[in-house]
Design a protein around this motif. Structure first.
Motif, short mmCIF file in Angstrom:
data_model
loop_
_atom_site.label_atom_id
_atom_site.label_comp_id
_atom_site.label_asym_id
_atom_site.label_seq_id
_atom_site.Cartn_x
_atom_site.Cartn_y
_atom_site.Cartn_z
N UNK A 297 0.85 -1.21 0.00
CA UNK A 297 0.00 0.00 0.00
C UNK A 297 0.87 1.25 0.00
N UNK A 298 1.94 1.21 -0.81
CA UNK A 298 2.77 2.41 -0.99
C UNK A 298 2.22 3.23 -2.14
N UNK A 299 3.12 3.88 -2.85
CA UNK A 299 2.68 4.72 -3.97
C UNK A 299 1.93 3.91 -5.03
N UNK A 300 2.56 2.86 -5.55
CA UNK A 300 1.91 2.07 -6.60
C UNK A 300 0.65 1.40 -6.08
N UNK A 301 0.72 0.83 -4.87
CA UNK A 301 -0.42 0.08 -4.33
C UNK A 301 -1.65 0.96 -4.15
N UNK A 302 -1.45 2.16 -3.61
CA UNK A 302 -2.60 3.05 -3.38
C UNK A 302 -3.18 3.57 -4.69
N UNK A 303 -2.29 3.92 -5.62
CA UNK A 303 -2.80 4.44 -6.89
C UNK A 303 -3.50 3.34 -7.68
N UNK A 304 -2.92 2.12 -7.65
CA UNK A 304 -3.56 1.01 -8.37
C UNK A 304 -4.93 0.71 -7.75
N UNK A 305 -5.00 0.69 -6.42
CA UNK A 305 -6.28 0.40 -5.75
C UNK A 305 -7.32 1.45 -6.14
N UNK A 306 -6.90 2.69 -6.14
CA UNK A 306 -7.82 3.80 -6.46
C UNK A 306 -8.33 3.68 -7.90
N UNK A 307 -7.42 3.42 -8.83
CA UNK A 307 -7.82 3.31 -10.24
C UNK A 307 -8.74 2.10 -10.45
N UNK A 308 -8.34 0.96 -9.86
CA UNK A 308 -9.12 -0.26 -10.08
C UNK A 308 -10.50 -0.18 -9.42
N UNK A 309 -10.54 0.43 -8.22
CA UNK A 309 -11.84 0.56 -7.53
C UNK A 309 -12.77 1.46 -8.33
N UNK A 310 -12.21 2.55 -8.88
CA UNK A 310 -13.06 3.44 -9.68
C UNK A 310 -13.49 2.79 -10.99
N UNK A 311 -12.75 1.76 -11.42
CA UNK A 311 -13.16 1.04 -12.63
C UNK A 311 -14.16 -0.07 -12.29
N UNK A 312 -14.54 -0.19 -11.01
CA UNK A 312 -15.60 -1.13 -10.63
C UNK A 312 -15.13 -2.47 -10.12
N UNK A 313 -13.82 -2.65 -9.90
CA UNK A 313 -13.33 -3.94 -9.39
C UNK A 313 -13.42 -4.00 -7.87
N UNK A 314 -13.45 -5.23 -7.33
CA UNK A 314 -13.49 -5.44 -5.87
C UNK A 314 -12.04 -5.63 -5.42
N UNK A 315 -11.51 -4.63 -4.69
CA UNK A 315 -10.07 -4.58 -4.43
C UNK A 315 -9.77 -4.78 -2.95
N UNK A 316 -8.77 -5.64 -2.67
CA UNK A 316 -8.26 -5.78 -1.30
C UNK A 316 -6.75 -5.51 -1.33
N UNK A 317 -6.27 -4.74 -0.34
CA UNK A 317 -4.85 -4.36 -0.29
C UNK A 317 -4.26 -4.81 1.04
N UNK A 318 -3.05 -5.38 0.99
CA UNK A 318 -2.39 -5.91 2.19
C UNK A 318 -1.04 -5.23 2.37
N UNK A 319 -0.76 -4.78 3.59
CA UNK A 319 0.52 -4.09 3.85
C UNK A 319 0.89 -4.29 5.31
N UNK A 320 2.20 -4.48 5.60
CA UNK A 320 2.60 -4.67 7.01
C UNK A 320 2.45 -3.42 7.87
N UNK A 321 2.29 -2.22 7.27
CA UNK A 321 2.17 -0.99 8.07
C UNK A 321 0.98 -1.11 9.02
N UNK A 322 1.08 -0.56 10.23
CA UNK A 322 -0.02 -0.71 11.20
C UNK A 322 -1.28 0.06 10.82
N UNK A 323 -1.14 1.09 10.02
CA UNK A 323 -2.30 1.91 9.61
C UNK A 323 -1.89 2.71 8.37
N UNK A 324 -2.83 3.51 7.82
CA UNK A 324 -2.49 4.20 6.56
C UNK A 324 -1.59 5.41 6.72
N UNK A 325 -1.25 5.80 7.95
CA UNK A 325 -0.52 7.06 8.18
C UNK A 325 0.97 6.92 7.88
#
Ligand SMILES: Cc1cc2nc3c(=O)[nH]c(=O)nc-3n(C[C@H](O)[C@H](O)[C@H](O)COP(=O)(O)OP(=O)(O)OC[C@H]3O[C@@H](n4cnc5c(N)ncnc54)[C@H](O)[C@@H]3O)c2cc1C
Length: 353
Positions: free
Chosen positions: A8-36
């Motif tokens: 859920x870094x730069x590529x992960x967040x942008x990919x999730x955003x683009x894919x979700x807006x295109x109507x896909x069901x997206x799940x993202x996994x990252x070791x960070x404790x939260x999005x901050x």
């Protein structure tokens, strides 16, 4: 389609955003404790980046093909940030994108070195409408009154841009419709259509490996350490990024909202994530002070560091196989390349037209 994204870094967040807006069901996994952002050298490099979008200046060390991707990305970021600004929660700070060009600067004794850099840029940009433009002292003063223009050589790089990285990453995460974000969950292994998590394997129609340096050993990626200094400098107003061509130390200054300026960045072939060294901090700050003496009264907000994910040839790669796409190696130009690379990858896979 059901999409799984590792990272859920730069590529992960942008990919999730683009894919979700295109109507896909997206799940993202990252070791960070939260999005901050964490500012401890452990999280996504995307948060540490200064956000310079410099297709011309990067020609010094890259090639026209990457620069062409960069121009495409600048256009895309303009549209994406406009949409994010509209949709960000009212309480959140809107992301920021400026396209005022940037300045290349050199002190008198460094003119020879600067001319060599300019020659490489001009060769790479030959035939393009955007070319470095030499500025006289009066024009420089007009563009950036904060600079002591008398002794400086200056060139405008038209069309270059800057993006506020932290706000953009937060807004991408906050406005991606229906995405399930799984924080504190490192992906242990992955393959076509599947991700291995602590609880076992999960299956998807398509998986994206966007783990940056974390993609090892699947990819021969290495980390290249970079360090930055964040200043609060209410006495210094800058209207665009500045890049100082110094024979020994490279420096850029990027204005950020809230009267902040980011000084960057060291580039060290090391995967050391420990705090910023005295040497790097002194070199960055001394070079910045030589350019703008009024920065002396700026306040140091934080020193940050992270690892740029780089492949052996320092070029980005998109690798496809059925059910799996890997993108990595964005190195020092991740923000410059991410939208263009994702547009290409999502269109190759047929996930977006
Ligand atoms: C100091 C510095 C300055 C920079 N300045 C600029 C700039 O001005 N302009 C520019 O264009 N670029 C700049 N960059 C480069 C840019 O930040 C990177 O190229 C970009 O962040 C790479 O994006 P990424 O998504 O591949 O990696 P990252 O942003 O690092 O994201 C990778 C994500 O993967 C996650 N991850 C790791 N392992 C796993 C796992 N096992 N499972 C799940 N997730 C995992 C990480 O937690 C992270 O969130 C700079 C970088 C640095 C360090």
């Amino acid at each position: 389609m059901k999409i799984g994204i590792a990272g859920a870094g730069l590529l992960g967040r942008l990919a999730a955003w683009l894919l979700a807006h295109a109507g896909h069901a997206v799940q993202v996994f990252d070791p960070a404790p939260d999005p901050e952002p964490r500012f401890d050298g452990q999280g996504a490099a995307g948060f540490t980046a200064a956000g310079m979008l410099s297709p011309l200046a990067e020609l010094e060390s890259s090639d026209p093909e990457l620069a062409a991707l960069g121009w495409h990305s600048i256009e895309r970021w303009g549209h994406i940030v406009a949409r994010l600004a509209k949709w960000s929660p009212a309480a959140g700070k809107p992301p920021h994108f400026d396209c005022n060009g940037s300045l290349l600067l050199a002190h008198g004794p460094d003119l020879g070195a600067a001319r060599r850099v300019l020659a490489r840029i001009e060769a790479g940009a030959s035939g393009w409408p955007q070319q470095p433009l030499a500025l006289d002292a009066a024009r420089l003063r007009e563009l950036e009154p904060a600079l002591q223009s008398g002794a400086l050589h200056a060139w405008l790089l038209p069309g270059e841009a800057a993006i506020c990285t932290i706000r953009t990453l937060k807004a991408l995460q906050a406005t991606a419709p229906g995405v399930q974000w799984h924080w504190g969950q490192a992906v242990r292994a992955l393959g076509p259509g599947r991700l291995e998590l602590a609880a076992g394997w999960q299956t998807f129609d398509h998986v994206f490996d966007l783990r940056g340096v974390g993609a090892r050993p699947d990819l021969p990626v290495r980390g290249v350490r970079g360090e930055t200094v964040w200043l609060h400098a209410p006495d210094v107003t800058l209207h665009r990024p500045l890049r100082l061509l110094h024979a020994r130390h490279r420096l850029y200054l990027v204005p950020r909202p809230g009267q902040q300026i980011v000084l960057g960045a060291s580039e060290i072939e090391s995967e050391d994530r420990s705090p910023v060294s005295l040497r790097s901090a002194v070199e960055l700050m001394a070079a910045a002070h030589s350019l703008i003496p009024a920065l002396a009264e700026g306040r140091i907000l934080r020193l940050d560091r992270n690892l740029r994910p780089a492949l052996p040839d320092n070029r980005p790669c998109i690798h496809h196989e059925p059910g799996l796409t890997r993108i990595n190696g964005l190195y020092r130009h991740g923000w410059l390349l991410a939208p263009a690379l994702l547009d290409q990858a999502l269109s190759d896979t047929g996930l977006m037209t």
